[in-house]
Design an enzyme around this catalytic site. Sequence first.
Site, PDB file in Angstrom:
ATOM      1  N   MET A  12       0.845  -1.192   0.000  1.00  0.00           N
ATOM      2  CA  MET A  12       0.000   0.000   0.000  1.00  0.00           C
ATOM      3  C   MET A  12       0.884   1.248   0.000  1.00  0.00           C
ATOM      4  O   MET A  12       0.452   2.332   0.403  1.00  0.00           O
ATOM      5  CB  MET A  12      -0.938  -0.010   1.208  1.00  0.00           C
ATOM      6  CG  MET A  12      -1.883  -1.212   1.150  1.00  0.00           C
ATOM      7  SD  MET A  12      -3.432  -0.977   2.034  1.00  0.00           S
ATOM      8  CE  MET A  12      -2.844  -0.761   3.684  1.00  0.00           C
ATOM      9  N   GLY A  45       4.729 -10.041   4.248  1.00  0.00           N
ATOM     10  CA  GLY A  45       5.490  -9.963   5.500  1.00  0.00           C
ATOM     11  C   GLY A  45       4.815 -10.765   6.605  1.00  0.00           C
ATOM     12  O   GLY A  45       3.589 -10.809   6.697  1.00  0.00           O
ATOM     13  N   GLN A  74      -2.913 -12.028   8.039  1.00  0.00           N
ATOM     14  CA  GLN A  74      -3.094 -11.773   6.597  1.00  0.00           C
ATOM     15  C   GLN A  74      -2.420 -12.878   5.775  1.00  0.00           C
ATOM     16  O   GLN A  74      -2.979 -13.383   4.797  1.00  0.00           O
ATOM     17  CB  GLN A  74      -2.499 -10.409   6.247  1.00  0.00           C
ATOM     18  CG  GLN A  74      -2.389 -10.145   4.761  1.00  0.00           C
ATOM     19  CD  GLN A  74      -2.033  -8.706   4.474  1.00  0.00           C
ATOM     20  OE1 GLN A  74      -2.867  -7.832   4.527  1.00  0.00           O
ATOM     21  NE2 GLN A  74      -0.770  -8.453   4.152  1.00  0.00           N
ATOM     22  N   ASP A 134       2.240  -9.165   9.358  1.00  0.00           N
ATOM     23  CA  ASP A 134       0.788  -9.328   9.208  1.00  0.00           C
ATOM     24  C   ASP A 134       0.502 -10.824   9.181  1.00  0.00           C
ATOM     25  O   ASP A 134       0.161 -11.404   8.141  1.00  0.00           O
ATOM     26  CB  ASP A 134       0.316  -8.640   7.919  1.00  0.00           C
ATOM     27  CG  ASP A 134       0.532  -7.145   7.982  1.00  0.00           C
ATOM     28  OD1 ASP A 134      -0.197  -6.488   8.732  1.00  0.00           O
ATOM     29  OD2 ASP A 134       1.454  -6.636   7.319  1.00  0.00           O
ATOM     30  N   HIS A 185       9.364  -3.513   3.484  1.00  0.00           N
ATOM     31  CA  HIS A 185       8.970  -3.740   2.089  1.00  0.00           C
ATOM     32  C   HIS A 185      10.206  -4.018   1.224  1.00  0.00           C
ATOM     33  O   HIS A 185      10.169  -4.862   0.327  1.00  0.00           O
ATOM     34  CB  HIS A 185       8.265  -2.508   1.509  1.00  0.00           C
ATOM     35  CG  HIS A 185       6.969  -2.163   2.170  1.00  0.00           C
ATOM     36  ND1 HIS A 185       6.823  -1.066   2.975  1.00  0.00           N
ATOM     37  CD2 HIS A 185       5.762  -2.769   2.126  1.00  0.00           C
ATOM     38  CE1 HIS A 185       5.568  -1.006   3.400  1.00  0.00           C
ATOM     39  NE2 HIS A 185       4.907  -2.019   2.910  1.00  0.00           N
ATOM     40  N   LEU A 238       6.657   3.009   1.563  1.00  0.00           N
ATOM     41  CA  LEU A 238       7.552   1.850   1.702  1.00  0.00           C
ATOM     42  C   LEU A 238       8.675   2.100   2.705  1.00  0.00           C
ATOM     43  O   LEU A 238       9.199   3.202   2.813  1.00  0.00           O
ATOM     44  CB  LEU A 238       8.144   1.491   0.333  1.00  0.00           C
ATOM     45  CG  LEU A 238       7.113   1.227  -0.770  1.00  0.00           C
ATOM     46  CD1 LEU A 238       7.818   0.857  -2.070  1.00  0.00           C
ATOM     47  CD2 LEU A 238       6.134   0.127  -0.371  1.00  0.00           C
ATOM     48  N   HIS A 239       9.040   1.040   3.415  1.00  0.00           N
ATOM     49  CA  HIS A 239      10.126   1.098   4.390  1.00  0.00           C
ATOM     50  C   HIS A 239      11.001  -0.143   4.192  1.00  0.00           C
ATOM     51  O   HIS A 239      10.770  -0.930   3.260  1.00  0.00           O
ATOM     52  CB  HIS A 239       9.566   1.180   5.808  1.00  0.00           C
ATOM     53  CG  HIS A 239       8.525   0.139   6.099  1.00  0.00           C
ATOM     54  ND1 HIS A 239       8.825  -1.200   6.227  1.00  0.00           N
ATOM     55  CD2 HIS A 239       7.182   0.232   6.245  1.00  0.00           C
ATOM     56  CE1 HIS A 239       7.723  -1.874   6.471  1.00  0.00           C
ATOM     57  NE2 HIS A 239       6.705  -1.037   6.469  1.00  0.00           N
TER      58      HIS A 239
HETATM   59  O1  PAF Z   1      -0.216  -5.706   3.714  1.00  0.00           O
HETATM   60  C1  PAF Z   1      -0.613  -4.794   2.964  1.00  0.00           C
HETATM   61  O2  PAF Z   1       0.060  -3.798   2.762  1.00  0.00           O
HETATM   62  C2  PAF Z   1      -1.994  -4.928   2.326  1.00  0.00           C
HETATM   63  O3  PAF Z   1      -2.888  -5.536   3.162  1.00  0.00           O
HETATM   64  C3  PAF Z   1      -1.943  -5.622   0.951  1.00  0.00           C
HETATM   65  C4  PAF Z   1      -1.491  -7.063   1.069  1.00  0.00           C
HETATM   66  C5  PAF Z   1      -1.023  -4.857   0.032  1.00  0.00           C
HETATM   67  C6  PAF Z   1      -3.346  -5.621   0.325  1.00  0.00           C
HETATM   68  O4  PAF Z   1      -3.832  -4.336   0.155  1.00  0.00           O
END
Ligand code: PAF
Length: 280
Positions: free
Chosen positions: A30, A147, A153, A150, A37, A33-34
């Site tokens: 999203m 990552g 996720q 999360d 990422h 970036l750091h």
């Molecule tokens: O982890 C994130 O930055 C977001 O949830 C992702 C995976 C890019 C989906 O929008």
Amino acid sequence: MEVVHTVKALEELLQQPRQQGKSIGLVPTMGALHKGHATLVERCVAENELCVVTVFVNPTQFNNPEDLRLYPRTPEKDYELLRSIGADIVFVPSVEEVYPEPDSRVFDFDQLDKVMEGAFRPGHFNGVAQVVSKFFDFIQPHRAYFGEKDYQQLAIVREMVKQQKLPVEIVGVATVREQSGLAMSSRNQRLSEEEKEHASEIYRIMRESTLLVEEKSPDQVVRFVIEAINNVADLRVEYFGIVDGDSLQPISAWYDSENIVGAIAVYCGDVRLIDNIRYR
Ligand code: PAF
């Protein structure tokens, strides 16, 4: 490095590499970036012939409009970082490009999204699944990088791939931390220096708690972590759970599972941070 904004332009760029049978890696982000990422993108560049990064603040995964509005956006800095790492394509679509019509798909992750983040952010993982499945569809990557910060996720994306039998390998990448232990996050940009110092207590206290497993039950360790973190200025625990690392359901004894993770969400001022730690 090419920066493209439409699915059509993206598909044009992918056509030749696909015909040549090149391996395609995807890092969905999203933006803002750091180093966390950067680590994902470095892995993607090293392990694939073509590295595609998406930069898209996905509205369907935000259940709080204020959080969406305040989400940091730093496109030029992001492109500079991605160029320096060697990303090949950066896809930066508008909301209309990703969702020409409202996405009404409802995913069923059974119990996986009923706990932790899922319990406190209703609809969040449905939104994540919507956007990730769209990107998988547009890009058809061989590998996609997420990552471990999360944690839930990552579990949900793996489950979605399993349910839909998608031909993509999901690669989980270890959390990158500041020297203080604070997990890198785009949201850290919203913390003052003093808040950052306080926020670094989250990981320190979780680490300390891993030393208590011989003498305390999981419930007692949960209480220890919540109390210790709530005693730090600026910090307020939203939840902390010690769960089975696959099912994400709470455990009641250490022998319940071979894969045990502690997952936490904490408000530091009005910034919501998440992190996790492995107990076993
Ligand atoms: O982890 C994130 O930055 C977001 O949830 C992702 C995976 C890019 C989906 O929008």
